[in-house]
Enzyme design. Structure first.
Site, PDB file in Angstrom:
ATOM      1  N   ARG A 128       0.820  -1.230   0.000  1.00  0.00           N
ATOM      2  CA  ARG A 128       0.000   0.000   0.000  1.00  0.00           C
ATOM      3  C   ARG A 128       0.849   1.274   0.000  1.00  0.00           C
ATOM      4  NH1 ARG A 128      -3.051  -2.943   3.678  1.00  0.00           N
ATOM      5  NH2 ARG A 128      -4.883  -3.869   2.711  1.00  0.00           N
ATOM      6  N   LYS A 181       2.879  11.891 -10.471  1.00  0.00           N
ATOM      7  CA  LYS A 181       2.096  10.997 -11.346  1.00  0.00           C
ATOM      8  C   LYS A 181       2.926   9.760 -11.644  1.00  0.00           C
ATOM      9  CE  LYS A 181      -0.193  14.104 -14.484  1.00  0.00           C
ATOM     10  NZ  LYS A 181      -0.503  14.153 -15.919  1.00  0.00           N
ATOM     11  N   GLU A 226      10.348  20.145 -23.876  1.00  0.00           N
ATOM     12  CA  GLU A 226       9.595  20.386 -22.633  1.00  0.00           C
ATOM     13  C   GLU A 226      10.133  21.625 -21.911  1.00  0.00           C
ATOM     14  OE1 GLU A 226       6.894  18.694 -21.912  1.00  0.00           O
ATOM     15  OE2 GLU A 226       7.105  16.894 -23.146  1.00  0.00           O
ATOM     16  N   LYS A 228       7.302  23.633 -13.447  1.00  0.00           N
ATOM     17  CA  LYS A 228       6.474  22.461 -13.135  1.00  0.00           C
ATOM     18  C   LYS A 228       6.099  22.464 -11.648  1.00  0.00           C
ATOM     19  CE  LYS A 228       5.075  17.966 -13.550  1.00  0.00           C
ATOM     20  NZ  LYS A 228       5.066  16.775 -14.344  1.00  0.00           N
ATOM     21  N   GLU A 274      -4.287  18.143 -11.322  1.00  0.00           N
ATOM     22  CA  GLU A 274      -4.582  18.493 -12.705  1.00  0.00           C
ATOM     23  C   GLU A 274      -6.035  18.888 -12.952  1.00  0.00           C
ATOM     24  OE1 GLU A 274      -4.223  15.727 -16.213  1.00  0.00           O
ATOM     25  OE2 GLU A 274      -2.371  16.825 -16.369  1.00  0.00           O
ATOM     26  N   ARG A 287      -2.743  23.077 -13.727  1.00  0.00           N
ATOM     27  CA  ARG A 287      -1.872  22.034 -14.282  1.00  0.00           C
ATOM     28  C   ARG A 287      -2.175  21.771 -15.763  1.00  0.00           C
ATOM     29  NH1 ARG A 287       0.379  17.035 -10.596  1.00  0.00           N
ATOM     30  NH2 ARG A 287       1.592  16.053 -12.223  1.00  0.00           N
ATOM     31  N   ASN A 302      -0.161  21.214 -20.560  1.00  0.00           N
ATOM     32  CA  ASN A 302      -0.544  20.484 -21.775  1.00  0.00           C
ATOM     33  C   ASN A 302      -0.316  21.279 -23.048  1.00  0.00           C
ATOM     34  OD1 ASN A 302      -1.387  18.023 -20.681  1.00  0.00           O
ATOM     35  ND2 ASN A 302      -3.248  19.005 -19.939  1.00  0.00           N
ATOM     36  N   HIS A 359       0.532  19.665 -26.293  1.00  0.00           N
ATOM     37  CA  HIS A 359       0.261  18.234 -26.131  1.00  0.00           C
ATOM     38  C   HIS A 359      -1.037  17.783 -26.789  1.00  0.00           C
ATOM     39  CE1 HIS A 359       3.595  18.471 -23.431  1.00  0.00           C
ATOM     40  NE2 HIS A 359       3.553  17.187 -23.169  1.00  0.00           N
ATOM     41  N   HIS A 382       0.026  14.905 -28.923  1.00  0.00           N
ATOM     42  CA  HIS A 382      -0.417  13.519 -28.692  1.00  0.00           C
ATOM     43  C   HIS A 382      -1.046  12.941 -29.955  1.00  0.00           C
ATOM     44  CE1 HIS A 382      -0.702  13.829 -24.047  1.00  0.00           C
ATOM     45  NE2 HIS A 382       0.359  13.149 -24.409  1.00  0.00           N
ATOM     46  N   HIS A 402       8.204  11.603 -28.082  1.00  0.00           N
ATOM     47  CA  HIS A 402       7.150  12.440 -27.514  1.00  0.00           C
ATOM     48  C   HIS A 402       7.502  13.929 -27.618  1.00  0.00           C
ATOM     49  CE1 HIS A 402       3.979  13.635 -24.798  1.00  0.00           C
ATOM     50  NE2 HIS A 402       4.865  14.238 -24.040  1.00  0.00           N
TER      51      HIS A 402
HETATM   52  N1  NAD Z   1       4.777  11.087 -14.757  1.00  0.00           N
HETATM   53  C1  NAD Z   1       4.700  12.167 -15.511  1.00  0.00           C
HETATM   54  O1  NAD Z   1       4.259  13.230 -15.070  1.00  0.00           O
HETATM   55  C2  NAD Z   1       5.217  12.108 -16.916  1.00  0.00           C
HETATM   56  C3  NAD Z   1       5.386  13.281 -17.650  1.00  0.00           C
HETATM   57  C4  NAD Z   1       5.923  13.202 -18.934  1.00  0.00           C
HETATM   58  C5  NAD Z   1       6.270  11.969 -19.469  1.00  0.00           C
HETATM   59  N2  NAD Z   1       6.082  10.833 -18.731  1.00  0.00           N
HETATM   60  C6  NAD Z   1       6.444   9.515 -19.272  1.00  0.00           C
HETATM   61  O2  NAD Z   1       7.860   9.495 -19.454  1.00  0.00           O
HETATM   62  C7  NAD Z   1       8.165   8.498 -20.413  1.00  0.00           C
HETATM   63  C8  NAD Z   1       9.237   9.011 -21.345  1.00  0.00           C
HETATM   64  O3  NAD Z   1      10.376   9.313 -20.575  1.00  0.00           O
HETATM   65  P1  NAD Z   1      11.803   9.534 -21.266  1.00  0.00           P
HETATM   66  O4  NAD Z   1      11.646  10.437 -22.417  1.00  0.00           O
HETATM   67  O5  NAD Z   1      12.735   9.906 -20.177  1.00  0.00           O
HETATM   68  O6  NAD Z   1      12.123   8.116 -21.917  1.00  0.00           O
HETATM   69  P2  NAD Z   1      12.884   6.809 -21.392  1.00  0.00           P
HETATM   70  O7  NAD Z   1      12.741   6.616 -19.949  1.00  0.00           O
HETATM   71  O8  NAD Z   1      12.454   5.704 -22.282  1.00  0.00           O
HETATM   72  O9  NAD Z   1      14.411   7.157 -21.721  1.00  0.00           O
HETATM   73  C9  NAD Z   1      14.799   7.340 -23.065  1.00  0.00           C
HETATM   74  C10 NAD Z   1      15.976   6.430 -23.438  1.00  0.00           C
HETATM   75  O10 NAD Z   1      17.172   6.975 -22.915  1.00  0.00           O
HETATM   76  C11 NAD Z   1      17.879   5.992 -22.154  1.00  0.00           C
HETATM   77  N3  NAD Z   1      18.566   6.738 -21.098  1.00  0.00           N
HETATM   78  C12 NAD Z   1      17.985   7.375 -20.056  1.00  0.00           C
HETATM   79  N4  NAD Z   1      18.896   8.074 -19.383  1.00  0.00           N
HETATM   80  C13 NAD Z   1      20.085   7.874 -19.987  1.00  0.00           C
HETATM   81  C14 NAD Z   1      21.402   8.343 -19.755  1.00  0.00           C
HETATM   82  N5  NAD Z   1      21.666   9.254 -18.804  1.00  0.00           N
HETATM   83  N6  NAD Z   1      22.394   7.893 -20.548  1.00  0.00           N
HETATM   84  C15 NAD Z   1      22.123   7.019 -21.568  1.00  0.00           C
HETATM   85  N7  NAD Z   1      20.892   6.573 -21.857  1.00  0.00           N
HETATM   86  C16 NAD Z   1      19.889   6.998 -21.072  1.00  0.00           C
HETATM   87  C17 NAD Z   1      16.830   5.037 -21.682  1.00  0.00           C
HETATM   88  O11 NAD Z   1      17.389   3.768 -21.415  1.00  0.00           O
HETATM   89  C18 NAD Z   1      15.880   5.005 -22.878  1.00  0.00           C
HETATM   90  O12 NAD Z   1      16.366   4.107 -23.841  1.00  0.00           O
HETATM   91  C19 NAD Z   1       6.856   8.138 -21.112  1.00  0.00           C
HETATM   92  O13 NAD Z   1       6.435   6.866 -20.684  1.00  0.00           O
HETATM   93  C20 NAD Z   1       5.892   9.206 -20.617  1.00  0.00           C
HETATM   94  O14 NAD Z   1       4.563   8.731 -20.544  1.00  0.00           O
HETATM   95  C21 NAD Z   1       5.566  10.883 -17.483  1.00  0.00           C
END
Ligand code: NAD
Length: 376
Positions: A140, A162, A204, A243, A253, A257, A261, A264, A268, A281
């Site tokens: 939990r 999130k 971003e 943020k 949100e 918040r 977007n 986005h 999206h 993305h």
């Molecule tokens: N929780 C939230 O508020 C929120 C907001 C925006 C996006 N997201 C989510 O985030 C995700 C995308 O995150 P991302 O863009 O970081 O992608 P990711 O986590 O897939 O990382 C991108 C790539 O870079 C590699 N990588 C990461 N750090 C590295 C480093 N320092 N050196 C070498 N390689 C590295 C990873 O292994 C991966 O292959 C999506 O699933 C999206 O839905 C969540």
């Protein structure tokens, strides 16, 4: 209560090393520091101790990030007397699913995880969302520490609470709000991030500047994307402050918040229409920002110079402008209407009102959107 404050994690008596200045998040779901600094991971043991996290540490990472940074972190934590265990998931969005979450539950519960333990999420947004969701739900909920290693995770996903995984029918459909106890972003890790991922993260940062920080926008124009060291850390701090500011005001949100977007709604739609994996993305968001700025311009919210200045900045950070070929206006309109942010049939758009300011509008005529898309 609703504030962004700068404060030092250490007072002089506790540490004669570099003082780490943290931004502070204050929400009903928890309060925590966000520390952004070069080589910040070196300070992880003392920061965990300052938070009174003394149970076992469960380090979750992916197989691209762990080999680079995991062993060093584990060695440092062990030397400081922590019990730490590590696990990796395959790098990439496909790991953000319930099957992988179940394997992590097996690992944690099989290893006798306790309520006083903490999950450390080392990686990009995929690891942060997945490990965060597992931390939110196992027993939990146990403590979570975010150690973001992508620019996107540093300025966006690691902050705000999130967490979640994807469902075969859509992204991020299963999740929980679970605020971390600490976000520690070591900007030195960005040196190994693939350049395309870094560029997607800049989208971003530019978005945050557009919606709330005109000074950050100017700083980004001045530095360019090759920025490093303390100047880079400072830009990231300013972007994450936007943020934090929004999350502090609106944890779940509803109103403020929504401004995050910006770019986005169409981003999206373009990302999905192109086929997931085609555009990153952040790349889709950059195209979305360009189009949504044109919508704001046609509504009279901004003039053409703002559209041009934003376009030039996105281009200078290597971000795309063109909607991929083969995507129709009808397809994008249809996907936009299915967006989560549609309320009572009206699309709620976060649109720029100036450089550094944005507003939510639900009165954008579909014909106007069609005109902008057709021109693109
Ligand atoms: N929780 C939230 O508020 C929120 C907001 C925006 C996006 N997201 C989510 O985030 C995700 C995308 O995150 P991302 O863009 O970081 O992608 P990711 O986590 O897939 O990382 C991108 C790539 O870079 C590699 N990588 C990461 N750090 C590295 C480093 N320092 N050196 C070498 N390689 C590295 C990873 O292994 C991966 O292959 C999506 O699933 C999206 O839905 C969540």
């Amino acid at each position: 209560m609703e504030e962004v404050v700068e404060r030092s994690m250490f007072n002089g008596a506790q540490s004669n090393r570099m003082s780490l200045t943290g931004l502070h998040v204050t929400t009903a779901g928890g309060s925590y520091d966000v520390i952004v600094a070069h080589d910040a991971l070196e300070h992880l043991p003392e920061l965990l101790r300052a938070l009174d996290l003394r149970g076992a540490l469960w380090l979750i990472s992916d197989d691209a990030v762990y080999p680079r940074y995991g062993p060093g972190i584990e060695a440092r934590l062990c030397a400081a007397g922590f019990a730490v265990r590590g696990v990796t998931v395959p790098a990439g969005e496909a790991s953000k699913d319930l099957a992988t979450a179940t394997r992590l539950y097996d690992w944690l519960i099989g290893g006798s995880v306790e309520r006083r333990d903490a999950v450390l999420a080392l990686g990009g947004g995929v690891v942060g969302d997945l490990a965060g969701f597992v931390a939110a739900t196992v027993l939990r909920g146990i403590a979570l520490v975010q150690l973001p290693t992508t620019l996107l995770a540093m300025v966006d996903s690691a902050v705000g609470g999130k967490t979640g995984v994807n469902h075969p029918l859509g992204k991020n459909l299963i999740g929980a709000f679970h605020q971390p106890r600490l976000v520690l972003a070591d900007t030195a890790t960005l040196a190994t991030l693939p350049p395309r991922e870094l560029r997607a993260g800049w989208a971003e940062v530019i978005k945050h500047a557009m919606i709330r920080d005109a000074g950050l926008f100017t700083a980004l124009e001045e530095t360019g994307p090759a920025v490093q060291g303390e100047v880079l850390a400072d830009l990231i701090r300013r972007a994450v402050s936007v943020k934090i500011d929004v999350v502090n005001i609106d944890e779940r949100e509803t109103g403020e918040r929504m401004l995050l977007n910006y770019g986005h709604t169409l981003g999206h739609a373009i990302e999905a229409a192109a086929g997931y994996g085609e555009l990153l993305h952040g790349e889709a968001v950059a195209i979305g920002m360009r189009l949504e700025a044109q919508i704001a311009c046609r509504l009279g919210m901004i003039d053409a110079t703002v559209v041009a200045r934003q376009g030039a900045l996105l281009t200078s950070y290597g971000l795309p402008a063109a909607v991929p070929s083969g995507i129709t206006v009808d397809d994008l309109i249809e996907r936009t209407l299915r967006d989560k942010k549609v309320r009572a049939g009206r699309v709620r758009w976060a649109l720029p009102a100036a450089i550094g300011a944005a507003a939510v509008r639900d009165d954008v005529p579909e014909t106007l959107v069609r005109e902008v898309l057709a021109a693109a």
